[in-house]
Scaffold this motif. Structure first.
Motif, short mmCIF file in Angstrom:
data_model
loop_
_atom_site.label_atom_id
_atom_site.label_comp_id
_atom_site.label_asym_id
_atom_site.label_seq_id
_atom_site.Cartn_x
_atom_site.Cartn_y
_atom_site.Cartn_z
N GLU A 96 -6.65 1.67 16.81
CA GLU A 96 -5.84 2.80 16.37
C GLU A 96 -5.61 3.76 17.53
OE1 GLU A 96 -4.22 3.18 13.24
OE2 GLU A 96 -4.78 1.08 13.52
N GLY A 109 -8.41 5.25 3.32
CA GLY A 109 -7.94 4.40 4.40
C GLY A 109 -7.40 3.08 3.89
N THR A 110 -6.72 2.35 4.79
CA THR A 110 -6.00 1.15 4.37
C THR A 110 -6.93 -0.01 3.95
OG1 THR A 110 -5.65 0.77 6.74
CG2 THR A 110 -3.78 1.58 5.49
N LYS A 164 5.55 10.02 -0.24
CA LYS A 164 6.28 9.48 0.93
C LYS A 164 7.16 8.29 0.59
CE LYS A 164 4.22 7.16 4.47
NZ LYS A 164 3.52 7.03 5.77
N MET A 178 0.85 -1.20 0.00
CA MET A 178 0.00 0.00 0.00
C MET A 178 0.88 1.24 0.00
SD MET A 178 -2.94 -1.07 2.72
CE MET A 178 -1.82 -1.37 4.08
N ARG A 236 2.32 13.77 6.84
CA ARG A 236 3.22 14.11 7.95
C ARG A 236 4.67 14.31 7.51
NH1 ARG A 236 1.02 9.17 11.53
NH2 ARG A 236 0.34 8.50 9.44
N ASN A 288 2.32 -2.25 4.52
CA ASN A 288 2.42 -0.80 4.42
C ASN A 288 3.64 -0.47 3.56
OD1 ASN A 288 0.34 -0.60 6.23
ND2 ASN A 288 1.49 0.48 7.82
N GLY A 289 3.52 0.56 2.74
CA GLY A 289 4.65 0.92 1.87
C GLY A 289 5.78 1.60 2.62
N ASP A 290 5.53 1.98 3.88
CA ASP A 290 6.55 2.74 4.62
C ASP A 290 7.31 1.87 5.62
OD1 ASP A 290 4.56 2.34 6.48
OD2 ASP A 290 4.16 4.46 6.88
N GLN A 339 -5.43 3.55 -6.64
CA GLN A 339 -6.48 3.82 -5.65
C GLN A 339 -6.71 5.33 -5.78
OE1 GLN A 339 -5.27 3.89 -1.55
NE2 GLN A 339 -7.36 3.78 -0.76
N GLY A 344 -0.96 1.61 15.91
CA GLY A 344 -2.14 0.90 16.39
C GLY A 344 -1.72 -0.09 17.49
N ASN A 362 0.93 -2.71 16.15
CA ASN A 362 0.73 -3.31 14.83
C ASN A 362 1.78 -2.76 13.85
OD1 ASN A 362 -0.35 -4.26 12.40
ND2 ASN A 362 -1.86 -2.59 12.28
N ASN A 374 6.66 7.90 9.00
CA ASN A 374 5.62 8.90 8.75
C ASN A 374 6.17 10.32 8.74
OD1 ASN A 374 3.41 6.94 8.86
ND2 ASN A 374 3.98 6.79 11.01
N ALA A 410 -0.34 4.35 -1.58
CA ALA A 410 -1.16 5.39 -2.20
C ALA A 410 -1.43 6.56 -1.28
CB ALA A 410 -2.49 4.78 -2.67
N GLY A 411 -1.09 6.42 -0.01
CA GLY A 411 -1.43 7.44 1.00
C GLY A 411 -0.75 8.77 0.71
N GLN A 468 -8.09 8.21 -1.50
CA GLN A 468 -7.46 7.48 -0.40
C GLN A 468 -8.33 7.58 0.86
OE1 GLN A 468 -5.17 9.93 -2.16
NE2 GLN A 468 -5.18 8.26 -3.64
C1 UD1 Z 1 -1.01 2.07 10.05
C2 UD1 Z 1 -1.99 1.18 10.84
C3 UD1 Z 1 -1.51 1.07 12.28
C4 UD1 Z 1 -0.10 0.55 12.33
C5 UD1 Z 1 0.83 1.39 11.45
C6 UD1 Z 1 2.18 0.73 11.33
C7 UD1 Z 1 -4.13 1.56 9.74
C8 UD1 Z 1 -5.46 2.22 9.86
N1 UD1 Z 1 -3.30 1.76 10.78
O1 UD1 Z 1 -1.09 3.36 10.59
O2 UD1 Z 1 -2.35 0.19 13.01
O3 UD1 Z 1 0.38 0.54 13.67
O4 UD1 Z 1 0.30 1.53 10.12
O5 UD1 Z 1 3.11 1.56 10.72
O6 UD1 Z 1 -3.87 0.88 8.78
N2 UD1 Z 1 -2.27 3.95 2.33
C9 UD1 Z 1 -2.86 3.77 1.10
N3 UD1 Z 1 -4.13 4.22 0.89
C10 UD1 Z 1 -4.85 4.82 1.87
C11 UD1 Z 1 -4.24 5.01 3.13
C12 UD1 Z 1 -2.95 4.56 3.33
O7 UD1 Z 1 -2.24 3.21 0.19
O8 UD1 Z 1 -6.00 5.19 1.61
C13 UD1 Z 1 -0.88 3.45 2.54
C14 UD1 Z 1 0.11 4.53 2.90
O9 UD1 Z 1 0.71 5.06 1.72
C15 UD1 Z 1 1.08 3.80 3.80
C16 UD1 Z 1 0.28 2.67 4.40
O10 UD1 Z 1 -0.90 2.57 3.64
O11 UD1 Z 1 2.17 3.24 3.08
C17 UD1 Z 1 -0.07 2.93 5.86
O12 UD1 Z 1 -0.74 4.19 5.95
P1 UD1 Z 1 -0.35 5.22 7.08
O13 UD1 Z 1 -1.18 6.43 6.91
O14 UD1 Z 1 1.11 5.40 7.14
O15 UD1 Z 1 -0.89 4.44 8.37
P2 UD1 Z 1 -0.48 4.68 9.88
O16 UD1 Z 1 -1.23 5.84 10.40
O17 UD1 Z 1 0.99 4.69 10.00
#
Ligand code: UD1
Ligand code: CA
Length: 461
Positions: free
Chosen positions: A156, A82-83, A25, A11, A18, A104-106, A77, A143, A171, A228, A13-14, A80
């Motif tokens: 969360e 949410g995940t 990112k 993922m 921050r 997660n991509g990060d 996507q 989370g 998480n 982040n 696309a976020g 955006q």
């Molecule tokens: C997320 C988790 C959290 C966990 C943390 C770990 C959720 C709701 N929360 O929080 O429980 O502890 O990661 O680092 O998942 N993204 C998309 N599309 C979206 C939203 C996000 O592709 O609509 C991608 C972002 O680019 C990112 C990843 O999903 O790479 C996670 O999103 P991010 O906003 O960083 O989530 P956290 O708040 O860190």
């Protein structure tokens, strides 16, 4: 139709709000590679997996970067939300698989071995979902993993109670799902939470609630940092730096002060290389056996042979130094330069697109651009190739065994034949034939008594 065994969905696309940056990112570099590239390297080592990346915010840039990975499939996507919404956006792609790994991509520090182990454990168990968690003294905005009797769920940070916020198991953003189970619950996720987002962690609760087995496995904190903010990026880079430096020392590289050395992810070093304090090695730099790199040197795409000696403060970019070559202190060896065996680029020397033949010396205060030097040449201090006429660059050719006198200006295009010499202070605008002396300067004349007469005049005599 028979399902394929494993899909991996990253993922990315976020918005990455921050980071406070125009760059998406996941393209922020950690050392000298975008963090998405670090994660992809680990993911692409999983056997038999097909990989897709969700792109959205800054998606064009991310897609352009993904062209370096021809087997990776980008999926858009557009909004955006949410995940969980992210995962839902790729449903038609992942429905063809038996199991789906979502990341997660990060997560740039996640190592291939950890990922392989996690997947194997998931496949061995009969869990509908496995996830990686880690213990941390600074749980911040991660989370929280809430374990109650047999059940595991994630809350969360923004939705957590004071008590839940005190939980130190968090998480990591790495999940494995059985696809049939995921399909059952993905549409049931709601966004009635503090952020108004569809949370992927809610899928975990939904699966647990419907009686499925959820497995949360603890992973090492040092691999699970989610990036982040700029500060978290710097912290991750520092950890990766340390991992790389220790790895090279294990393979016989000597460092006086490993804490001050930075080595990129694509660098390769051989045994008995010595790195002095404050060295930086980037890009596809290679350093051969027994070479030593002095303090303050910065190398990018530099290829050094065996026993090369760089003293302090040498910058080398896109250039090659053969065995036993020497440079510095304070030299700048720029793009497409090549020092052959035993050649020298010494103090305050700049070379650009310049070939220095075997055992030739450019010892001090010199600029050589677009020049070719033969073997056993000596360039006197202060000499310059005047390679630019204001419009175009021109070449200078200096033959074998030439002796260029100090402060010679070689106005290119110009050729100095083999065994030729230039007189110190010459401006050489014409070719010098082999074996000749080129003199291009005003002849000195001495005016007898001039100074005495001047002094007398000033004293009113
Ligand atoms: C997320 C988790 C959290 C966990 C943390 C770990 C959720 C709701 N929360 O929080 O429980 O502890 O990661 O680092 O998942 N993204 C998309 N599309 C979206 C939203 C996000 O592709 O609509 C991608 C972002 O680019 C990112 C990843 O999903 O790479 C996670 O999103 P991010 O906003 O960083 O989530 P956290 O708040 O860190
Ligand atoms: Ca994150």
């Amino acid at each position: 139709m028979e399902k394929k065994p494993l899909g991996v969905l990253i993922m990315a696309a976020g918005k990455g709000t921050r980071m406070k940056s125009a760059l998406p990112k996941v393209l922020h570099p950690i050392l000298d590679r975008p963090m998405l590239g670090c994660l992809l390297q680990s993911v692409l080592s999983l056997e038999g997996a097909e990989v897709a990346v969700l792109v959205g915010s800054g998606g064009e840039e991310v897609c352009a970067y993904l062209e370096c990975f021809p087997t990776v499939h980008p999926i858009w996507q557009r909004e955006q939300l949410g995940t969980a919404h992210a995962v839902k956006s790729a449903q038609s792609w992942w429905e063809e698989f038996e199991n789906l790994l979502v990341l997660n991509g990060d997560l740039p520090l996640l190592q291939a071995s950890t990922l392989t182990h996690f997947l194997n454990e998931h496949l061995k168990s009969n869990s509908v979902c496995s996830l990686l968690s880690f213990q941390t003294e600074t749980p911040g905005s991660y989370g929280r993993v809430v374990r109650r009797q047999e059940s595991v769920s994630i809350v969360e940070y923004k939705d957590a109670t004071e008590e839940e916020r005190r939980i130190k198991e968090v998480n990591a953003g790495c999940y494995a799902f059985s696809v049939s189970s995921l399909t059952r619950v993905i549409d049931k996720v709601r966004n009635d939470n503090a952020q108004g987002e569809y949370y992927l962690p809610d899928v975990v609760a939904l699966l647990g609630g419907s009686g499925g087995c959820i497995q949360a496995t603890l992973a090492p904190e040092c691999e699970m940092l989610g990036i982040n903010t700029q500060a978290e990026l710097a912290e991750a880079a520092a950890r990766l730096r340390e991992r790389i430096v220790l790895g090279w020392m294990e393979r016989g590289v000597r460092m006086m002060d490993p804490a001050s050395v930075w080595i990129g992810l694509d660098v390769s070093l051989e045994q008995d290389v010595t790195l002095m304090p404050d060295v930086q090695l980037w890009g596809r730099t290679e350093v051969g056996v027994g070479s030593s790199i002095g303090s303050g040197c910065i190398l990018r795409n530099a290829v050094l042979g065996k026993n090369v000696r760089l003293s302090a403060y040498v910058v080398v970019e896109d250039s090659v130094l053969d065995d036993e070559a020497k440079a510095g202190p304070f030299a700048y060896i720029r793009e497409h330069s090549h020092l052959e065996r035993e050649a020298l680029a010494g103090k305050f020397v700049e070379l650009k697109k310049t070939h220095v033949g075997r055992s030739s010396k450019v010892p001090h205060l010199t600029y050589m651009g677009d020049a070719t030097l033969g073997e056993d040449v000596n360039i006197g201090a202060g000499s310059v190739t005047c390679n630019f006429d204001g419009r175009e660059k021109h070449a200078t050719k200096i033959g074998d065994r030439c002796f260029v006198g100090s402060d010679t200006m070689m106005v290119a295009p110009v050729v100095l034949g083999d065994d030729s010499v230039t007189a110190a202070g010459s401006v050489i605008t014409q070719d010098v034939p082999p074996g000749a002396l080129g003199v291009g300067r005003a002849r000195q004349r001495n005016i007898e008594g001039w100074s005495l007469r001047k002094n007398r005049k000033e004293q009113g005599g």
